[in-house]
Write a protein that holds these residues in place. Structure first.
Motif, PDB file in Angstrom:
ATOM      1  N   LEU A  38       0.834  -1.192   0.000  1.00 34.46           N
ATOM      2  CA  LEU A  38       0.000   0.000   0.000  1.00 34.46           C
ATOM      3  C   LEU A  38       0.872   1.247   0.000  1.00 34.46           C
ATOM      4  CD1 LEU A  38      -2.732  -0.896   2.660  1.00 34.46           C
ATOM      5  CD2 LEU A  38      -3.064  -0.676   0.198  1.00 34.46           C
ATOM      6  N   GLU A  39       0.503   2.223  -0.806  1.00 31.12           N
ATOM      7  CA  GLU A  39       1.186   3.516  -0.752  1.00 31.12           C
ATOM      8  C   GLU A  39       0.902   4.162   0.601  1.00 31.12           C
ATOM      9  OE1 GLU A  39       3.179   5.175  -2.542  1.00 31.12           O
ATOM     10  OE2 GLU A  39       3.106   4.391  -4.586  1.00 31.12           O
ATOM     11  N   PRO A  40       1.929   4.677   1.288  1.00 31.05           N
ATOM     12  CA  PRO A  40       1.676   5.317   2.580  1.00 31.05           C
ATOM     13  C   PRO A  40       0.897   6.618   2.399  1.00 31.05           C
ATOM     14  CG  PRO A  40       3.961   5.639   1.921  1.00 31.05           C
ATOM     15  CD  PRO A  40       3.356   4.699   0.927  1.00 31.05           C
ATOM     16  N   CYS A  57       4.300   0.269   6.697  1.00 27.51           N
ATOM     17  CA  CYS A  57       4.456  -0.570   5.496  1.00 27.51           C
ATOM     18  C   CYS A  57       3.448  -1.708   5.624  1.00 27.51           C
ATOM     19  CB  CYS A  57       5.882  -1.103   5.388  1.00 27.51           C
ATOM     20  SG  CYS A  57       6.181  -2.063   3.865  1.00 27.51           S
ATOM     21  N   VAL A  58       2.402  -1.654   4.806  1.00 27.22           N
ATOM     22  CA  VAL A  58       1.301  -2.615   4.905  1.00 27.22           C
ATOM     23  C   VAL A  58       1.127  -3.318   3.564  1.00 27.22           C
ATOM     24  CG1 VAL A  58      -1.159  -2.907   5.363  1.00 27.22           C
ATOM     25  CG2 VAL A  58       0.165  -1.236   6.681  1.00 27.22           C
ATOM     26  N   HIS A 105       3.617  -5.256  13.498  1.00 29.01           N
ATOM     27  CA  HIS A 105       2.867  -6.497  13.301  1.00 29.01           C
ATOM     28  C   HIS A 105       1.532  -6.490  14.060  1.00 29.01           C
ATOM     29  CE1 HIS A 105       3.043 -10.296  11.318  1.00 29.01           C
ATOM     30  NE2 HIS A 105       2.670 -10.971  12.407  1.00 29.01           N
ATOM     31  N   SER A 106       0.758  -5.422  13.851  1.00 22.45           N
ATOM     32  CA  SER A 106      -0.549  -5.343  14.508  1.00 22.45           C
ATOM     33  C   SER A 106      -1.579  -6.265  13.856  1.00 22.45           C
ATOM     34  CB  SER A 106      -1.063  -3.900  14.497  1.00 22.45           C
ATOM     35  OG  SER A 106      -1.149  -3.416  13.161  1.00 22.45           O
ATOM     36  N   ALA A 111       3.744  -4.892   8.116  1.00 22.05           N
ATOM     37  CA  ALA A 111       5.206  -5.033   8.198  1.00 22.05           C
ATOM     38  C   ALA A 111       5.850  -3.708   8.601  1.00 22.05           C
ATOM     39  CB  ALA A 111       5.766  -5.512   6.867  1.00 22.05           C
ATOM     40  N   SER A 112       5.115  -2.844   9.297  1.00 25.06           N
ATOM     41  CA  SER A 112       5.605  -1.528   9.682  1.00 25.06           C
ATOM     42  C   SER A 112       6.762  -1.649  10.669  1.00 25.06           C
ATOM     43  CB  SER A 112       4.479  -0.708  10.318  1.00 25.06           C
ATOM     44  OG  SER A 112       3.389  -0.568   9.419  1.00 25.06           O
TER      45      SER A 112
END
Length: 340
Positions: A38-40, A57-58, A105-106, A111-112
């Motif tokens: 995904l675009e931030p 970063c998702v 890793h919520s 992957a943030s």
């Protein structure tokens, strides 16, 4: 990193819409849309020293046999240093950031990267790369520290530092060499300095608000002027240092102290004599405002002014004023102390 050789004047001129300048020729394919990442929403993350910051970063989907690799681009050598690699189940940390980073890793698509106890050297550009055979893709994010840039020279005069000495000098004063973006921002906020100084990428610049003869002449527009890349061993200039918020307090002890007595006075209070970067940070972030000159750890005498007034130097702008490097035996000044 883009370098502007000469930045224009301080006034902004309205520009036509980007679409009217850059139009894609007929038949030219549009840029590829990210398939897996995904675009931030906000590519710049703002933080301060000592805080915890998360770079997003998702993933849109979880491809087979993928890895996510985080790295940081270092402006001093333009290399990417790996920070962490994960395959969604396991991860491995790398490099000096290793003890302070983890994956948020919520959820399983997250992957943030989370950085704890953010340090000055953490500012910069980061890359989250999905590694998936021939379909690798990545996003870039910038970690921006709120801070202040200050020019620095040693007690024996200007233009004494090679690059490595300038880097050490900033670090000794609770700061680091500024990046070009930090110096440029400081110029837009009023930094006006005629002496050229090193910055982190090994180039040399000086910021000018008021054009004048000793600083390139009256005909040149205001801007960040550049000497470009210089020999890091042989060439000698001043330094532009950058510091951020303090995890502590700077305060003043009044007295008629020589340099040795100033250090002892701070130690008697369970503190240490303040460094130049700490005084600048207290001035910027805690609005420290005193008309009293005080010793600092490098042997200089300075004082911070938030509200300019005639009896405190008479200069119209806020700033940290300097008396230079007087004799360390002189008993004229108080001292600024720092307690963490």
């Amino acid at each position: 990193m883009h370098r502007l050789l000469l930045l224009g004047c301080l006034w902004l001129v309205a520009a036509p819409p980007v679409s009217s300048i850059f139009q894609r020729p007929t038949g030219t394919p549009a840029p590829l849309r990210l398939q897996y990442l995904l675009e931030p929403l906000h590519p710049t993350v703002h933080t301060q020293r000592g805080a915890t910051a998360t770079l997003p970063c998702v993933l849109r989907t979880l491809p087979h046999n993928y890895r996510v690799k985080w790295s940081k681009v270092e402006p001093a050598n333009y290399r990417e240093n790996i920070i962490i690699i994960t395959n969604g189940l396991y991860h491995k940390n790398y490099g000096p950031l290793s003890p302070r980073v983890r994956l948020r890793h919520s959820h399983r698509y997250d992957a943030s990267l989370t950085i704890t106890d953010v340090a000055l050297e953490d500012e910069g550009r980061y890359r989250c790369q999905l590694v998936n055979g021939l379909e690798d893709e990545s996003i870039s994010l910038t970690l921006h520290l709120e801070g202040v840039v200050f020019p620095y020279q040693p007690s024996n005069g200007r233009y004494k530092f090679n690059y490595h000495e300038a880097k050490r000098a900033c670090e000794q004063q609770d700061s680091r060499l500024a990046t070009y973006q930090q110096l440029y921002k400081a110029w837009t906020e009023g930094l006006d300095w005629c002496n050229a100084g090193w910055i982190l990428d090994g180039t040399v610049h000086y910021p000018i608000i008021n054009s004048r003869e000793p600083c390139g002449g009256r005909l040149l527009l205001p801007g960040v002027r550049t000497y470009g890349a210089r020999d890091k061993q042989k060439d000698r200039f001043d330094a532009f240092c950058f510091t951020s918020a303090l995890q502590g307090q700077v305060y003043f002890i009044r007295g008629h102290l020589n340099f040795k007595e100033a250090g002892q006075a701070c130690r008697n209070h369970g503190a240490a004599i303040a460094k130049v970067g700490q005084l600048y940070s207290a001035w910027r972030f805690s609005q420290l405002d005193r008309c009293d000159g005080g010793w600092l750890a490098d042997g200089s005498v300075r004082y911070p002014i938030t509200i300019p007034r005639e009896r405190c130097g008479g200069l119209p702008d806020p700033g940290v004023r300097s008396f230079g490097f007087p004799s360390k035996e002189m008993r004229t000044y108080g001292t600024y102390c720092f307690v963490g």
